[in-house]
Write an enzyme that holds these catalytic residues in place. Structure first.
Site, mmCIF file in Angstrom:
data_model
loop_
_atom_site.group_PDB
_atom_site.id
_atom_site.type_symbol
_atom_site.label_atom_id
_atom_site.label_comp_id
_atom_site.label_asym_id
_atom_site.label_seq_id
_atom_site.Cartn_x
_atom_site.Cartn_y
_atom_site.Cartn_z
ATOM 1 N N TYR A 46 49.882 44.073 34.975
ATOM 2 C CA TYR A 46 49.794 42.651 34.382
ATOM 3 C C TYR A 46 49.036 42.619 33.602
ATOM 4 O O TYR A 46 49.372 42.915 32.150
ATOM 5 C CB TYR A 46 49.100 42.107 35.406
ATOM 6 C CG TYR A 46 48.795 39.873 35.675
ATOM 7 C CD1 TYR A 46 50.616 39.606 34.859
ATOM 8 C CD2 TYR A 46 48.231 40.477 34.735
ATOM 9 C CE1 TYR A 46 49.893 38.034 34.874
ATOM 10 C CE2 TYR A 46 47.471 38.333 34.157
ATOM 11 C CZ TYR A 46 48.672 37.742 34.060
ATOM 12 O OH TYR A 46 48.728 36.576 33.815
ATOM 13 N N ASP A 47 47.917 43.771 32.933
ATOM 14 C CA ASP A 47 46.582 43.668 32.182
ATOM 15 C C ASP A 47 47.061 43.804 30.728
ATOM 16 O O ASP A 47 47.237 43.370 30.043
ATOM 17 C CB ASP A 47 45.377 44.088 32.395
ATOM 18 C CG ASP A 47 44.588 43.932 33.666
ATOM 19 O OD1 ASP A 47 45.185 42.481 33.913
ATOM 20 O OD2 ASP A 47 44.190 43.850 34.558
ATOM 21 N N LYS A 128 18.732 49.469 49.642
ATOM 22 C CA LYS A 128 20.183 48.008 49.043
ATOM 23 C C LYS A 128 20.933 48.958 48.567
ATOM 24 O O LYS A 128 20.789 48.842 47.142
ATOM 25 C CB LYS A 128 19.274 47.255 48.320
ATOM 26 C CG LYS A 128 20.010 45.406 47.797
ATOM 27 C CD LYS A 128 18.703 44.470 47.912
ATOM 28 C CE LYS A 128 20.016 43.495 47.911
ATOM 29 N NZ LYS A 128 20.556 44.046 46.679
ATOM 30 N N LYS A 324 13.058 45.732 44.962
ATOM 31 C CA LYS A 324 14.481 46.488 44.177
ATOM 32 C C LYS A 324 13.454 47.406 42.841
ATOM 33 O O LYS A 324 11.701 46.825 42.528
ATOM 34 C CB LYS A 324 14.699 45.068 43.045
ATOM 35 C CG LYS A 324 14.850 43.197 43.507
ATOM 36 C CD LYS A 324 16.381 44.281 44.566
ATOM 37 C CE LYS A 324 17.644 44.125 43.495
ATOM 38 N NZ LYS A 324 17.800 42.550 43.043
ATOM 39 N N CYS A 429 16.905 19.572 17.410
ATOM 40 C CA CYS A 429 18.388 20.395 17.965
ATOM 41 C C CYS A 429 19.605 20.470 16.606
ATOM 42 O O CYS A 429 20.652 19.710 16.648
ATOM 43 C CB CYS A 429 18.881 18.688 19.022
ATOM 44 S SG CYS A 429 20.574 18.932 19.896
#
Ligand code: IVH
Length: 704
Positions: A46-47, A128, A324, A429
């Site tokens: 498909y890709d 983990k 972590k 802005c």
């Protein structure tokens, strides 16, 4: 699919014909995949079709078809899976990044439980695993289904794929009648490397890291593809159970191992924080030779009775934390600094980098936080990086930890180009030209344009449709951007989404006739929108995008108020009462409370909210996490000193049992729990005829 011709040799006619064929094939594949749940071609095929289509279009832009697959609003593969509602929510873990944060974790637990520092408190510590969490449900010892975490409440049904994983037992002789095992699907490094090498040879898709590869393999619609990709599984927890596995964390893990699961061999019992940190150091040392990726060490209170007492915050347990590992870093060149305007108007500087691999992930953008950070100052004006500023053209050190946005840690002044100039932060802005101001004490400069600033409006809409908010299939960030700027069928406020179909019907150029759209995609979009007219309260509160109100807070607010009417009437009532009620919610502080009150006091905001709510059927907060009890639905007040549990625990217990805990006694109070030395509150309660009970009666009431 036949032999592909090099694109350079295609004539225009041939290209047009091939584009026509690709559009047909891709549409057919989409149909098989999404509507019939029976994919006819692999993801890789498909890709390849999509890629070929994009390449031909890039070379012959004029030939791009109205029904081009590249413009179609495609659903992601995950949408092909059925949904499974978790019997017990799948939570995430809060993080600690240094030893002090681990010590604070221990101190918090001791304080909550009222355990002094002289009493031992035992934890487990285990790696983990950097993979994808998966919940396995066994009934009568047989694997019934397997679900990904999803949003924690509902996950994807990947049972067929899980059955192809050798380390997931199909049968569990001797298991409790009902057993939900929680653990991590991951890919071993050598399996990952072999998979990528094979893919590279055959021109298939390669993955950036083992976690992506594991996630991709688990979320295949064709289980045969999953089977061909070597996945492993570590069990580290459980969900629903018909009987306890053991009375400790360690005992339960040992039981899971005895039942036939792989559990991590580096799981240890640790007596106290220093033992945790020592085991962390040990695991960190072994990390390079483990053969699979880990990103930290998880600490859990060992005694399950204590885990039960500690319970949960809205999305994480109080009894566990992930410590972590330090982030991965790499040096690269800063090519530009862009300013993004967020949904609250914050001007955020973004570093555009010469792409660089940082710990297995290609990084080309990183956050620069705010203007002070670029200048080399922290929020109190103290120097960071010894005061070195960051300039376009500099060599910078990038770091990333886990899934968070990469950051810039440092800059190398020795490699600074001689003609570089200090970066000047914009004072207006860049999107709407409104003044951008910095309030005293705020590290962020904000656009003052409000909803007239297109960037703010668009960002708020993107947030509104995002995954944990309204999550409307086919209406993602890209489509929001397009609809916002569309003059015939605009979406400029949340309510516009729900009038889209009616407005489309009145339009000359119907959505289905527009480039990038078709009959089916338009119909699917309207259906997806309709499906969200009925929506849980916490999602609506989160979707409003009110400053300081994240997902956790939205859940707390929904649980506290129960209904939209309750929430709204508090926020539109007298300000002092609203402030008092909001700040009394565990996890809501005065800043968030003020932000909520301000949002509802702002006429434009209020108008947008009212217009939206008129289209919705907002479901009351479910009492799913609340055990039904003698105090469900009642309002409690605590006063005096409790001797057998801390005030924090009592409050959390009451809330977990479905009660509301207020700070002061009023006619709305149902029960006053009076500990030792109770004073004026008890007197007031008696005067109001409120039921007053002592600590013993309280403990009996909650069955403790
Ligand atoms: S315990 C209630 N233990 O980390 C807490 N999680 O950041 C349940 N993970 O969603 C999690 N290794 O996918 C636990 N040894 C471990 C883990 C682990 C990896 C993942 C898990 C979880 C995420 C939280």
């Amino acid at each position: 699919m036949g032999q592909e011709r090099p694109i350079a040799t295609l004539t225009e006619d041939e290209a047009a014909r091939e584009l026509e064929r690709l559009a047909r094939q891709i549409a057919q594949a989409d149909q098989a995949y999404h509507q019939q749940d029976a994919p006819e071609i692999s993801d890789a095929e498909y890709d390849a079709l999509k890629r070929r289509n994009a390449e031909i279009e890039a070379r012959f832009p004029a030939l791009k078809r109205a029904d081009s697959p590249s413009a179609r609003i495609g659903a992601s593969p995950a949408e092909g899976f059925g949904k499974i509602r978790h019997a017990v929510r799948m939570l995430s873990l809060s993080n600690a990044f240094d030893p002090d944060e681990v010590r604070e974790f221990d101190a918090r637990i001791r304080k909550y439980l009222g355990i002094g520092s002289d009493t031992a408190l035992t934890y487990t510590a285990e790696p983990k695993i950097d993979g994808v969490s998966l919940s396995l449900r066994y009934e009568g010892g047989a694997l019934i289904h397997a679900a990904t975490r999803g949003d924690g409440e509902t996950g994807e049904d990947v049972t067929a794929n899980a059955r192809t994983i050798a380390q997931i037992p199909q049968r569990l002789p001797g298991a409790p009648d009902l057993l939900e095992v929680r653990g991590e699907v991951y890919m071993r490094l050598e399996d990952f490397q072999a998979l990528n090498a094979r893919a590279a040879e055959t021109g298939g898709r390669t993955f950036a890291n083992p976690r992506n590869a594991a996630a991709g393999a688990l979320r295949q619609l064709d289980p045969e593809i999953t089977r061909a990709r070597p996945l492993s599984y570590f069990a580290y927890g459980w969900g629903a159970l018909s009987e306890p596995l053991a009375d400790t964390q360690m005992g339960s893990i040992e039981r899971l191992a005895a039942l036939g699961f792989c559990t991590n061999p580096l799981t240890r019992i640790c007596d106290g924080v220093e033992a945790l940190l020592a085991h962390y150091a040990e695991i960190e040392m072994q990390r390079p030779s483990l053969g699979y990726d880990i990103d930290g060490v998880v600490y859990k209170v060992n005694d399950l009775a204590l885990q039960h007492r500690l319970g949960f915050r809205s999305t994480t347990p109080r009894w566990a934390i992930a410590h972590k590992f330090a982030a991965e870093t790499a040096w690269t060149r800063l090519e530009a600094i862009d300013i993004q305007v967020g949904r609250t108007g914050a001007l955020s500087p973004v570093a555009r980098l010469k792409p660089i691999n940082v710990g297995g992930v290609l990084v080309s953008n990183a956050t620069l936080h705010n203007e002070d950070y670029i200048l080399g100052r922290d929020s109190r004006g103290e120097p960071i990086r010894d005061g070195r500023d960051i300039r376009v053209g500099d060599w910078v050190q990038v770091y990333r930890a886990g899934d968070v946005i990469p950051k810039i840690a440092d800059v190398d002044p020795a490699r600074r180009p001689s003609d570089s100039v200090p970066y000047v932060f914009p004072q207006t802005c860049p999107q709407c030209g409104s003044p951008a101001v910095r309030e005293p004490g705020d590290s962020v400069r904000r656009c003052t344009g409000g909803l007239i600033c297109p960037a703010q409006a668009v960002e708020r809409l993107k947030h509104f449709v995002s995954r944990n908010a309204f999550d409307i299939e086919g209406l993602g960030a890209k489509q929001i951007e397009a609809f916002y700027h569309d003059d015939q069928l605009p979406i400029r406020s949340p309510a516009d989404i729900f009038t889209l179909q009616a407005r489309d019907a009145a339009n000359l150029t119907r959505l289905r006739n527009r480039p990038g759209w078709g009959e089916t995609s338009a119909r699917n979009l309207f259906r997806a929108i309709d499906e969200r007219r009925q929506i849980p309260l916490h999602r609506v509160i989160f979707a409003l995008g009110i400053r300081h109100v994240g997902e956790t807070a939205a859940t707390l607010l929904a649980q506290h108020f129960g209904s939209w009417e309750g929430f709204e009437s508090c926020l539109t009532g007298p300000e002092t009462e609203a402030m008092a009620e909001l700040t009394n919610i565990n996890g809501v502080g005065p800043v968030m409370a003020q932000s909520l009150i301000d949002a509802f006091a702002n006429e434009a905001e209020r108008g947008a909210i009212d217009a939206l709510v008129a289209h919705l059927d907002i479901q009351d907060a479910e009492a799913v996490h609340v055990e039904n009890s003698a105090i469900t639905g009642l309002t409690l007040v605590f006063t005096g000193t409790l001797t057998r549990m801390t005030r924090a625990e009592a409050k959390a217990r009451a809330e977990a049992l479905g009660a509301r805990v207020a700070g002061s006694v009023s006619a709305k109070t149902d029960i006053l729990v009076a500990g030792e030395g109770a004073g004026s509150k008890a007197t007031k309660a008696e005067a109001l005829g409120v039921r007053v009970i002592d600590e013993d009666a309280w403990l009996t009431l909650i069955g403790a």
